[in-house]
Design a protein around this motif. Structure first.
Motif, PDB file in Angstrom:
ATOM      1  N   GLU A  80       0.834  -1.205   0.000  1.00  0.00           N
ATOM      2  CA  GLU A  80       0.000   0.000   0.000  1.00  0.00           C
ATOM      3  C   GLU A  80       0.870   1.256   0.000  1.00  0.00           C
ATOM      4  N   CYS A  81       1.812   1.327   0.917  1.00  0.00           N
ATOM      5  CA  CYS A  81       2.631   2.533   1.036  1.00  0.00           C
ATOM      6  C   CYS A  81       3.509   2.775  -0.181  1.00  0.00           C
ATOM      7  N   SER A  82       4.013   1.704  -0.778  1.00  0.00           N
ATOM      8  CA  SER A  82       4.889   1.883  -1.935  1.00  0.00           C
ATOM      9  C   SER A  82       4.134   2.412  -3.150  1.00  0.00           C
ATOM     10  N   SER A  83       2.812   2.378  -3.108  1.00  0.00           N
ATOM     11  CA  SER A  83       2.027   2.911  -4.222  1.00  0.00           C
ATOM     12  C   SER A  83       1.835   4.430  -4.134  1.00  0.00           C
ATOM     13  N   HIS A  84       2.358   5.036  -3.078  1.00  0.00           N
ATOM     14  CA  HIS A  84       2.256   6.488  -2.888  1.00  0.00           C
ATOM     15  C   HIS A  84       3.644   7.115  -2.963  1.00  0.00           C
ATOM     16  N   ASP A  85       3.721   8.318  -3.479  1.00  0.00           N
ATOM     17  CA  ASP A  85       5.010   8.969  -3.712  1.00  0.00           C
ATOM     18  C   ASP A  85       5.530   9.790  -2.540  1.00  0.00           C
ATOM     19  N   THR A  86       4.802   9.866  -1.452  1.00  0.00           N
ATOM     20  CA  THR A  86       5.251  10.702  -0.334  1.00  0.00           C
ATOM     21  C   THR A  86       6.440  10.063   0.379  1.00  0.00           C
ATOM     22  N   GLU A  87       7.273  10.907   0.942  1.00  0.00           N
ATOM     23  CA  GLU A  87       8.466  10.417   1.643  1.00  0.00           C
ATOM     24  C   GLU A  87       8.089   9.517   2.815  1.00  0.00           C
ATOM     25  N   HIS A  88       7.066   9.914   3.579  1.00  0.00           N
ATOM     26  CA  HIS A  88       6.703   9.109   4.749  1.00  0.00           C
ATOM     27  C   HIS A  88       6.184   7.734   4.336  1.00  0.00           C
ATOM     28  N   CYS A  89       5.464   7.659   3.221  1.00  0.00           N
ATOM     29  CA  CYS A  89       4.986   6.357   2.729  1.00  0.00           C
ATOM     30  C   CYS A  89       6.154   5.490   2.265  1.00  0.00           C
ATOM     31  N   GLN A  90       7.113   6.096   1.588  1.00  0.00           N
ATOM     32  CA  GLN A  90       8.266   5.330   1.110  1.00  0.00           C
ATOM     33  C   GLN A  90       9.119   4.812   2.276  1.00  0.00           C
ATOM     34  N   LYS A  91       9.292   5.633   3.317  1.00  0.00           N
ATOM     35  CA  LYS A  91      10.030   5.195   4.502  1.00  0.00           C
ATOM     36  C   LYS A  91       9.287   4.062   5.209  1.00  0.00           C
ATOM     37  N   CYS A  92       7.984   4.176   5.265  1.00  0.00           N
ATOM     38  CA  CYS A  92       7.170   3.146   5.893  1.00  0.00           C
ATOM     39  C   CYS A  92       7.270   1.845   5.099  1.00  0.00           C
ATOM     40  N   ALA A  93       7.151   1.935   3.793  1.00  0.00           N
ATOM     41  CA  ALA A  93       7.244   0.740   2.944  1.00  0.00           C
ATOM     42  C   ALA A  93       8.579   0.035   3.148  1.00  0.00           C
ATOM     43  N   GLN A  94       9.650   0.794   3.252  1.00  0.00           N
ATOM     44  CA  GLN A  94      10.977   0.203   3.456  1.00  0.00           C
ATOM     45  C   GLN A  94      11.059  -0.493   4.814  1.00  0.00           C
ATOM     46  N   ALA A  95      10.565   0.149   5.851  1.00  0.00           N
ATOM     47  CA  ALA A  95      10.572  -0.469   7.190  1.00  0.00           C
ATOM     48  C   ALA A  95       9.731  -1.744   7.199  1.00  0.00           C
TER      49      ALA A  95
END
Length: 111
Positions: A80-95
């Motif tokens: 879900e998070c990786s489908s959004h371009d925001t920095e917080h979503c990308q950091k969440c997806a990585q974690a």
């Protein structure tokens, strides 16, 4: 001799990092109608990561069972998070991806 919780220290750290990133992401997404699914998924993921960290501290015999569920929920959150371009979503997806890897390792070893 390692205490039970020390055996899981690195996994515990990964779980808490994931929980923190998910909480941060959920907070950042709240109030945006198009981000409701992301926020809710992050909250679910944060909760399960906190839960497994508690099981790790106790050395629960159910860790492997919970690790499988955690991996599934964290993968859903990463997707879900990786489908959004925001920095917080990308950091969440990585974690979340790091947590999935850790939980799959736990499930394989503790089974």
């Amino acid at each position: 001799m390692l205490l039970v919780h020390e055996e899981y220290q690195s996994s515990f750290d990964v779980a808490l990092k994931c929980a923190v990133e998910c909480e941060h992401c959920a907070e950042a997404c709240m109030g945006q109608a198009e981000m409701v699914k992301c926020a809710r998924t992050c909250l679910d993921c944060a909760e399960i990561c906190r839960t497994i960290s508690t099981y790790m501290v106790r050395g629960s015999r159910f860790i492997s069972h919970l690790a499988r569920a955690c991996a599934e929920i964290c993968q859903a959150c990463a997707d879900e998070c990786s489908s959004h371009d925001t920095e917080h979503c990308q950091k969440c997806a990585q974690a979340c991806r790091e947590a999935v890897k850790e939980y799959n390792n736990i499930a394989a070893v503790a089974a």
